[in-house]
Enzyme design. Structure first.
Site, PDB file in Angstrom:
ATOM      1  CG  HIS A 112      17.280  -2.362  65.099  1.00 27.13           C
ATOM      2  ND1 HIS A 112      18.303  -2.019  64.177  1.00 27.13           N
ATOM      3  CD2 HIS A 112      16.134  -1.615  64.941  1.00 27.13           C
ATOM      4  CE1 HIS A 112      17.485  -1.194  63.378  1.00 27.13           C
ATOM      5  NE2 HIS A 112      16.263  -1.003  63.768  1.00 27.13           N
TER       6      HIS A 112
ATOM      7  CD  GLU B  68       9.522   7.164  55.674  1.00 25.84           C
ATOM      8  OE1 GLU B  68       9.500   8.316  55.307  1.00 25.84           O
ATOM      9  OE2 GLU B  68       9.750   6.471  56.685  1.00 25.84           O
TER      10      GLU B  68
ATOM     11  CB  ALA C 196       4.232   8.338  62.318  1.00 21.13           C
TER      12      ALA C 196
ATOM     13  CG  ASP D 228      13.009   5.195  65.313  1.00 18.81           C
ATOM     14  OD1 ASP D 228      13.506   6.109  65.946  1.00 18.81           O
ATOM     15  OD2 ASP D 228      13.847   4.437  64.479  1.00 18.81           O
TER      16      ASP D 228
END
Length: 280
Positions: free
Chosen positions: A18, A120, A146, A166
């Site tokens: 982050h 998601e 994804a 990620d």
């Protein structure tokens, strides 16, 4: 689905991921032209650090908790200043007992001309993500694979933006999948900023991953790795890495300047940065 991020929210890997993401977005927001931000593995968006799962591991206390303590508990002025660009994004949430995931961090930075696609795959987690992001205009929550999400979205109409990749690395062949997907990213959006997270374990095929990243030839391809244990330690997550394609100018330098403060706060075993494809 075996992976649940609530066990790991706010740990050292989240902190570094982050922080780098924040530096990238800060740079991209310098221009008024619109941005498209894509979070391909969105998760729930917000995590309760007081939950049974988070308390079971305590990882957040050694991650964001340690960083907050260092910034307020006697860190040198330069170190506290280096930690601030990250801490200003998470401080209020952590004080309230929560940790914000990347979709929420990105949604909070949107301007009226920008948009966020938060993806998601898993339905129950996606429901939580929708609730977390419901108040933000310019956000669309999707529920596809994804990599299908990325392929369907790039290049975006805005022509500027960032893709965060990620994966939970539940699949044994995730590294091989990423190597194949890198080729698609370059074909579809050679000027896009891509930020790829990966775990570092004793058996991780990192050489092949970084070699393929370099072979793509995208300018300013850079990586940063942070470790909490020696690389060869068996049967544990020893660290994590990030590969940044089309790294915005000044971002690698800003991250490298901040790394000593993060390493000291979280007592990291090792940090490493390298240019895979040097930039101009």
């Amino acid at each position: 689905m075996n992976y649940r991020h609530v066990f790991h929210a706010g740990n050292f890997a989240d902190v570094i991921k982050h922080a780098v993401l924040a530096f990238c977005v800060d740079y991209l927001l310098r221009k008024e032209s619109p941005l498209c931000l894509i979070d391909a593995h969105g998760g729930a968006g917000l995590y309760d650090l007081r939950s049974e799962e988070a308390e079971k591991t305590g990882e957040w206390a050694r991650g964001v908790g340690a960083v907050m303590q260092a910034a307020t508990g006697g860190a040198a002025d330069g170190a506290a200043e280096a930690l601030e660009p990250y801490l200003r994004l998470v401080r209020e949430d952590v004080a309230d007992g929560f940790y914000p995931g990347s979709p929420l961090l990105l949604a909070r930075r949107l301007r009226p001309q920008d948009r966020l696609i938060a993806n998601e795959l898993h339905e129950s987690t996606r429901g939580a993500l929708r609730g977390t992001l419901a108040e933000f205009p310019g956000v669309r929550v999707t529920g596809t694979d994804a990599y299908e999400c990325i392929r369907a979205t790039i290049p975006p109409k805005e022509r500027r933006g960032l893709v965060l990749i990620d994966p939970p690395f539940e699949e044994k062949d995730e590294f091989e999948t990423l190597i194949r997907q890198m080729r698609e990213w370059k074909k579809r959006w050679a000027t896009g900023v891509f930020l790829l997270w990966y775990p570092i374990k004793a058996v991780s095929p990192l050489g092949a991953l970084k070699a393929e990243a370099a072979a793509r030839g995208l300018p300013r391809t850079w990586c940063v790795e942070t470790l909490i244990y020696p690389r060869g330690r068996a049967l544990s997550l020893n660290g994590c890495g990030l590969i940044l394609f089309n790294a915005p100018y000044s971002v690698p330098e800003a991250v490298e300047a901040a790394l000593p403060a993060f390493a000291d706060a979280m007592r990291l075993h090792e940090t490493h940065t390298a240019w895979l494809v040097p930039g101009a």
